[in-house]
Design a protein around this motif. Structure first.
Motif, mmCIF file in Angstrom:
data_model
loop_
_atom_site.group_PDB
_atom_site.id
_atom_site.type_symbol
_atom_site.label_atom_id
_atom_site.label_comp_id
_atom_site.label_asym_id
_atom_site.label_seq_id
_atom_site.Cartn_x
_atom_site.Cartn_y
_atom_site.Cartn_z
ATOM 1 N N LYS A 175 -4.142 15.990 -5.619
ATOM 2 C CA LYS A 175 -2.854 16.252 -6.305
ATOM 3 C C LYS A 175 -1.660 15.085 -5.879
ATOM 4 N N SER A 176 -1.791 14.822 -4.672
ATOM 5 C CA SER A 176 -0.829 13.736 -4.204
ATOM 6 C C SER A 176 -1.121 12.408 -4.571
ATOM 7 N N LEU A 177 -2.612 12.216 -4.835
ATOM 8 C CA LEU A 177 -3.082 11.060 -5.554
ATOM 9 C C LEU A 177 -2.559 10.895 -6.893
ATOM 10 N N ALA A 178 -2.547 11.915 -7.741
ATOM 11 C CA ALA A 178 -2.349 12.147 -9.104
ATOM 12 C C ALA A 178 -0.748 11.944 -9.042
ATOM 13 N N SER A 179 -0.009 12.574 -8.374
ATOM 14 C CA SER A 179 1.624 12.256 -8.467
ATOM 15 C C SER A 179 1.919 10.784 -8.139
ATOM 16 N N THR A 180 1.099 10.195 -7.047
ATOM 17 C CA THR A 180 1.366 8.915 -6.402
ATOM 18 C C THR A 180 1.096 7.990 -7.886
ATOM 19 N N ILE A 181 -0.032 8.150 -8.725
ATOM 20 C CA ILE A 181 -0.449 7.249 -9.794
ATOM 21 C C ILE A 181 0.615 7.398 -10.723
ATOM 22 N N ILE A 182 1.108 8.604 -11.142
ATOM 23 C CA ILE A 182 2.061 8.746 -12.322
ATOM 24 C C ILE A 182 3.440 8.126 -11.899
ATOM 25 N N GLU A 183 3.872 8.476 -10.581
ATOM 26 C CA GLU A 183 5.134 7.802 -10.325
ATOM 27 C C GLU A 183 5.008 6.339 -10.360
ATOM 28 N N MET A 184 3.957 5.880 -9.563
ATOM 29 C CA MET A 184 3.903 4.206 -9.311
ATOM 30 C C MET A 184 3.607 3.611 -10.764
ATOM 31 N N ALA A 185 2.964 4.260 -11.865
ATOM 32 C CA ALA A 185 2.716 3.661 -13.085
ATOM 33 C C ALA A 185 4.027 3.307 -13.570
ATOM 34 N N HIS A 186 5.239 3.994 -13.196
ATOM 35 C CA HIS A 186 6.581 3.716 -13.850
ATOM 36 C C HIS A 186 7.301 2.806 -12.832
ATOM 37 N N PHE A 187 7.254 3.142 -11.499
ATOM 38 C CA PHE A 187 8.248 2.444 -10.664
ATOM 39 C C PHE A 187 7.718 1.168 -10.504
ATOM 40 N N GLN A 188 6.348 0.660 -10.520
ATOM 41 C CA GLN A 188 5.806 -0.435 -10.527
ATOM 42 C C GLN A 188 6.284 -1.518 -11.800
ATOM 43 N N ASN A 189 6.310 -0.734 -12.817
ATOM 44 C CA ASN A 189 6.941 -1.372 -14.023
ATOM 45 C C ASN A 189 8.397 -1.734 -14.009
ATOM 46 N N PHE A 190 9.262 -0.500 -13.403
ATOM 47 C CA PHE A 190 10.473 -1.004 -13.141
ATOM 48 C C PHE A 190 10.814 -2.197 -12.293
ATOM 49 N N MET A 192 8.592 -4.335 -11.347
ATOM 50 C CA MET A 192 8.268 -5.625 -12.148
ATOM 51 C C MET A 192 9.362 -6.439 -12.994
ATOM 52 N N ASN A 193 9.976 -5.594 -13.506
ATOM 53 C CA ASN A 193 10.964 -6.198 -14.468
ATOM 54 C C ASN A 193 12.462 -6.338 -14.042
ATOM 55 N N ASN A 194 12.871 -5.681 -13.084
ATOM 56 C CA ASN A 194 13.866 -5.675 -12.378
ATOM 57 C C ASN A 194 14.246 -6.198 -10.735
ATOM 58 N N LEU A 195 13.024 -5.850 -9.960
ATOM 59 C CA LEU A 195 12.915 -6.199 -8.669
ATOM 60 C C LEU A 195 11.757 -6.593 -8.504
ATOM 61 N N PRO A 196 11.401 -7.820 -9.006
ATOM 62 C CA PRO A 196 9.904 -8.357 -9.084
ATOM 63 C C PRO A 196 9.222 -8.557 -7.499
ATOM 64 N N ALA A 204 3.396 -12.932 -13.952
ATOM 65 C CA ALA A 204 3.064 -12.611 -15.406
ATOM 66 C C ALA A 204 3.465 -11.680 -16.034
ATOM 67 N N LYS A 205 4.297 -10.556 -15.297
ATOM 68 C CA LYS A 205 4.752 -9.475 -15.775
ATOM 69 C C LYS A 205 4.170 -8.761 -16.864
ATOM 70 N N GLU A 206 2.838 -8.703 -16.479
ATOM 71 C CA GLU A 206 1.993 -7.864 -17.447
ATOM 72 C C GLU A 206 1.611 -6.513 -17.085
ATOM 73 N N GLU A 207 1.651 -5.487 -18.069
ATOM 74 C CA GLU A 207 1.500 -4.141 -17.666
ATOM 75 C C GLU A 207 -0.194 -3.946 -17.294
ATOM 76 N N SER A 208 -0.791 -4.707 -17.832
ATOM 77 C CA SER A 208 -2.224 -4.683 -17.442
ATOM 78 C C SER A 208 -2.702 -4.919 -15.726
ATOM 79 N N GLU A 209 -1.713 -5.615 -15.366
ATOM 80 C CA GLU A 209 -1.811 -5.849 -14.002
ATOM 81 C C GLU A 209 -1.658 -4.547 -13.220
ATOM 82 N N ILE A 210 -0.383 -3.956 -13.746
ATOM 83 C CA ILE A 210 -0.263 -2.441 -12.909
ATOM 84 C C ILE A 210 -1.368 -1.662 -12.959
ATOM 85 N N SER A 211 -2.108 -1.768 -14.196
ATOM 86 C CA SER A 211 -3.404 -0.831 -14.207
ATOM 87 C C SER A 211 -4.371 -1.345 -13.378
ATOM 88 N N ALA A 212 -4.622 -2.452 -13.282
ATOM 89 C CA ALA A 212 -5.534 -2.896 -12.372
ATOM 90 C C ALA A 212 -5.096 -2.512 -10.748
#
Lengths: 225, 225
Positions: A175-190, A192-196, A204-212
């Motif tokens: 469960k904690s890993l699941a909530s971590t993935i969900i939150e981080m998918a968004h936070f890393q995106n934020f 990447m674009n705002n506090l790189p 590169a600012k590519e979403e595929s890197e976040i997936s990786a």
DNA sequence: TATTTTTGATAGTAATACTACCATACAGAA
DNA sequence: TTCTGTATGGTAGTATTACTATCAAAAATA
């Protein structure tokens, strides 16, 4: 035949169902646009009313206040995303492949879904990245949670944690890993674009890197690296 | 001899240095208490002034608005935490042990530090958990970042990512893993206490479990599980 | 046609987020 | 001792926000 995807919303989130009338649908549509443009703090019902061409009082017939509206939008988003996930991972037997698919759906920008004409999913995704956690980071989390406002979010988290456990039944923190993935998918995106400098994706600012990154994090944790 | 720990603050965060006067110190002290009690949304300068026994105008001499005050408090917290980390990991040669120590400091409630009389670090820690991300999840992130408001946070993240790289030089995502640890130390704490089904710590509700989760996450990712 | 629902329009209130201005108290320098 | 600057207190006032209430017109429905 045209299918209409209807997400069943918690009735305590609104005073009058916004999906039941034109004005209601306009409120949803324009609030997404306005929150996206101005940010949630600067967003007011007055501005929204001017945008739509109606009056403040008109908005208040549908939503008690802007916090409820934000919670409504986030709940809608998580409900919609869970549907996307169940749809796109349907018939995939291997849980590891399902999990990869889920991570991609979480981390990748969504295209606007034609099925729901009054909500632009692509903009809503951006809103959830920046404003989503404000829905629960409040003093009223407890009461809001009692009223089941966060059920779609918790359901999605449960779905992901089940897949994690299927991948690796002995893993101790699904469960904690699941909530971590969900939150981080968004936070890393934020980030990447705002506090790189807080990420490794500043160039590169590519979403595929976040997936990786998330795939690496998850599958090594599950001993399948 | 009594040492006074002074954290050098970015001057653009305030109009008048709150550490330079009694009223200023009272503003810091009472704003921590009030934000802790009422939450950031319900927190106003009027209430703060009443709490202190001064007037609204008095507060505005020190801080432009409540957002700046929040950013000030978060910056102070991250600066303080980086000092704690550098102090407590000093002379530890093994980077893995240093990293464990860091995770513990991030995930564990802090005791009030007597060295800084006017800020209750324990309350501030709770504030950062609930309100901390609101400091940057705004439309003005860009400008705020240009003015270096988030430098203490980024510095801390850099410190952690360096330790990660020392543990495992070939690991590809040291910065993203660092920001993940920092954010998740707080979010898992918030979830544990408010939305427990999003975590695996709902029963015991012990911070040590969050540490254990983060340690597992980090060290398997670094191939040292 | 009668009736219910939906919307439009106006008005008003309490609280919030400020800005401005003046008076006073006190500390240190001349 | 007076001058000067800094810190604080107190009051006023404005624009905006976050609502609530009420009435009438229009549109949909029975």
């Amino acid at each position: 035949m045209k299918l209409q995807l209807q997400i069943k919303m918690n009735e305590a989130l609104y005073l009058k169902n916004p999906e039941s009338s034109d004005l209601g649908k306009n409120i949803l549509k324009h609030s997404v646009q306005l929150i996206y443009k101005a940010g949630f703090e600067a967003f007011t019902f007055k501005k929204l009313a001017e945008n739509i061409g109606t009056t403040e009082a008109g908005i208040y017939r549908y939503f008690e206040n802007k916090h409820k509206l934000l919670v409504y939008l986030t709940a809608w988003y998580w409900g919609w995303l869970e549907f996307q996930i169940s749809f796109q991972t349907n018939n995939i037997a291997d849980p590891a492949i399902r999990l990869k698919k889920v991570i991609n759906l979480l981390a990748t920008a969504v295209e606007d879904d034609e099925q729901t004409s009054y909500i632009n999913e692509s903009l809503l995704h951006q809103i959830i990245i920046t404003e989503g956690s404000k829905a629960y980071l409040t003093k009223q989390v407890g009461e809001d949670n009692k009223q089941q406002f966060f059920k779609p979010y918790k359901d999605l988290c449960a779905v992901v944690s089940v897949i994690i456990s299927e991948c690796s039944p002995e893993y101790k923190y699904p469960k904690s890993l699941a909530s971590t993935i969900i939150e981080m998918a968004h936070f890393q995106n934020f980030f990447m674009n705002n506090l790189p400098s807080l990420t490794d994706f500043g160039v590169a600012k590519e979403e595929s890197e976040i997936s990786a990154f998330l795939n690496d994090l998850v599958f090594t944790s599950l001993g399948k690296g």
